[in-house]
Design a protein around this motif. Sequence first.
Motif, PDB file in Angstrom:
ATOM      1  N   GLY A 182       4.436  10.692   3.687  1.00 40.27           N
ATOM      2  CA  GLY A 182       4.012   9.658   2.791  1.00 40.27           C
ATOM      3  C   GLY A 182       4.289   8.217   3.569  1.00 40.27           C
ATOM      4  N   GLN A 183       3.388   7.242   3.243  1.00 37.96           N
ATOM      5  CA  GLN A 183       3.647   5.720   3.760  1.00 37.96           C
ATOM      6  C   GLN A 183       3.682   4.743   2.754  1.00 37.96           C
ATOM      7  N   PHE A 184       4.510   3.897   2.790  1.00 36.86           N
ATOM      8  CA  PHE A 184       4.709   2.873   1.983  1.00 36.86           C
ATOM      9  C   PHE A 184       5.112   1.393   2.907  1.00 36.86           C
ATOM     10  N   PHE A 185       4.285   0.516   2.070  1.00 38.42           N
ATOM     11  CA  PHE A 185       4.575  -0.889   2.923  1.00 38.42           C
ATOM     12  C   PHE A 185       4.332  -1.762   1.939  1.00 38.42           C
ATOM     13  N   VAL A 186       5.026  -3.085   2.176  1.00 35.13           N
ATOM     14  CA  VAL A 186       4.995  -4.343   1.075  1.00 35.13           C
ATOM     15  C   VAL A 186       5.396  -5.404   1.915  1.00 35.13           C
ATOM     16  N   GLY A 187       4.939  -6.715   1.354  1.00 34.03           N
ATOM     17  CA  GLY A 187       5.484  -7.820   2.013  1.00 34.03           C
ATOM     18  C   GLY A 187       4.601  -8.980   1.996  1.00 34.03           C
ATOM     19  N   GLY A 242       0.786  -1.107   0.016  1.00 30.64           N
ATOM     20  CA  GLY A 242      -0.156   0.119  -0.077  1.00 30.64           C
ATOM     21  C   GLY A 242       0.831   1.398  -0.089  1.00 30.64           C
ATOM     22  N   VAL A 243       0.078   2.396  -0.391  1.00 22.44           N
ATOM     23  CA  VAL A 243       0.956   3.562  -0.433  1.00 22.44           C
ATOM     24  C   VAL A 243      -0.349   4.752   0.116  1.00 22.44           C
ATOM     25  N   THR A 244       0.252   5.660   0.964  1.00 27.32           N
ATOM     26  CA  THR A 244      -0.975   6.604   1.195  1.00 27.32           C
ATOM     27  C   THR A 244      -0.060   8.013   1.336  1.00 27.32           C
ATOM     28  N   PHE A 245      -0.746   8.899   1.222  1.00 29.08           N
ATOM     29  CA  PHE A 245      -0.145  10.320   1.472  1.00 29.08           C
ATOM     30  C   PHE A 245      -1.142  11.105   2.400  1.00 29.08           C
ATOM     31  N   SER A 246      -0.612  11.986   3.064  1.00 34.04           N
ATOM     32  CA  SER A 246      -1.257  12.970   4.142  1.00 34.04           C
ATOM     33  C   SER A 246      -0.616  14.510   3.867  1.00 34.04           C
ATOM     34  N   SER A 247      -1.539  15.099   4.202  1.00 33.48           N
ATOM     35  CA  SER A 247      -1.169  16.539   4.496  1.00 33.48           C
ATOM     36  C   SER A 247      -1.873  17.089   5.817  1.00 33.48           C
ATOM     37  N   LEU A 248      -1.091  17.650   6.668  1.00 29.90           N
ATOM     38  CA  LEU A 248      -1.655  18.059   8.003  1.00 29.90           C
ATOM     39  C   LEU A 248      -1.071  19.535   8.391  1.00 29.90           C
ATOM     40  N   LEU A 249      -2.122  20.183   9.214  1.00 30.62           N
ATOM     41  CA  LEU A 249      -1.916  21.636   9.597  1.00 30.62           C
ATOM     42  C   LEU A 249      -1.756  21.674  11.248  1.00 30.62           C
ATOM     43  N   GLY A 250      -0.721  21.975  11.675  1.00 26.32           N
ATOM     44  CA  GLY A 250      -0.608  22.134  13.264  1.00 26.32           C
ATOM     45  C   GLY A 250       0.204  22.981  13.750  1.00 26.32           C
ATOM     46  N   VAL A 251       0.385  22.976  14.889  1.00 24.88           N
ATOM     47  CA  VAL A 251       1.163  23.920  15.847  1.00 24.88           C
ATOM     48  C   VAL A 251       2.521  23.285  16.112  1.00 24.88           C
TER      49      VAL A 251
END
Length: 352
Positions: free
Chosen positions: A284-289, A237-246
């Motif tokens: 970004g996150q990537f995993f495989v197995g 799988g592969v995911t992408f994220s965008s965050l806003l924070g302090v």
Amino acid sequence: MNNSFLLCSFALAASLTLSGATISSSSASKTPPPFDADLYRKDAQVFSLHGEFLFWRVQEGALDYALAMTEPGWGPSNCYAEGHFKSATFDGDPGFRVAASFYRAPKYWEVKGQYTRLTAAGKNHAFKPQASNEYLTGTWPQIFLNPVGEATSYIHLNYNVADLWADRVFNPNPHLRLRLIGGGLAAWMDQFWKIKYADASGDETTIVNQWSFAGGGIKFGTMLDWYWFEDIYITGGVTFSSLLGVYHNKALQRTNFPIDAGTYNTDLALRNTYFRDIRPAFTGQFFVGPNYQKNFSNSRIELFAGYEVNAWLNLQEIYRSTSGTPQASKETWINTGMLALQGLTTRLTVDF
């Protein structure tokens, strides 16, 4: 007589034909479906529990703290950096991830929530080279006059991420399952880094850098399960994220070297800065197995073991500055780097 015989023969043949067809039809109706007709139990509505063991190593840039010279300086006048950089590094550390999900059949959608936790740390030491004309020098000001005999580094990261998403499940063929993911996440993490320089006489200089981030945002991506053979699948799988924070960043430096007891107060810090802003962060996150998956009459299990990497941008920053009298200007030097967590991820999933 002949006509009667012919009629009886025709009736017997028709009866045998019908009986054979009936038996053949009955046998066909009892033929079991192929083993791969429903590998993913796509029409079964289930709850799932997921438990994961993580063994990750954290890797970052901009963590140099000393230079160990490998040859003498070019002359008695000023020179630039020489030698091998010594940088703070993390050990491999265990963590965990727990999750729960609900799959809605036959609508082919799923909702899932999960929490990831890791604490990572590392210690490093550097010593003066044996040659008398080679030195160990700090990449931060060391303040005292004698050569540095030892430099030490200790770093610690506290990492927490919570996710909640929904996904649409597709089965393009009996051997492949795809998920399209969309949802949100929240992250809170903090890092502590302490450097100490010491000389042979016991004089010391310490520098402490700390940053923290807390925020939330959106997440999207895809995951797949691909059947290979004998209950063995490939999961990735592969995911992408965008965050806003302090974001907070602090730097503090002290020394016990008595430069001039009447002029300098070693009880006060010679570096003490604080920075705060609201900023975006990206990951970004990537995993495989390989993944062992097995169907039972009323449940299903998955055993996954693979490689995973999570990369974060716009978080790792180290603030340095020029020096001068209290009223003089101080130029800010900012060193930045990527925060990456990577290593082994294992998971047990149980449907019920």
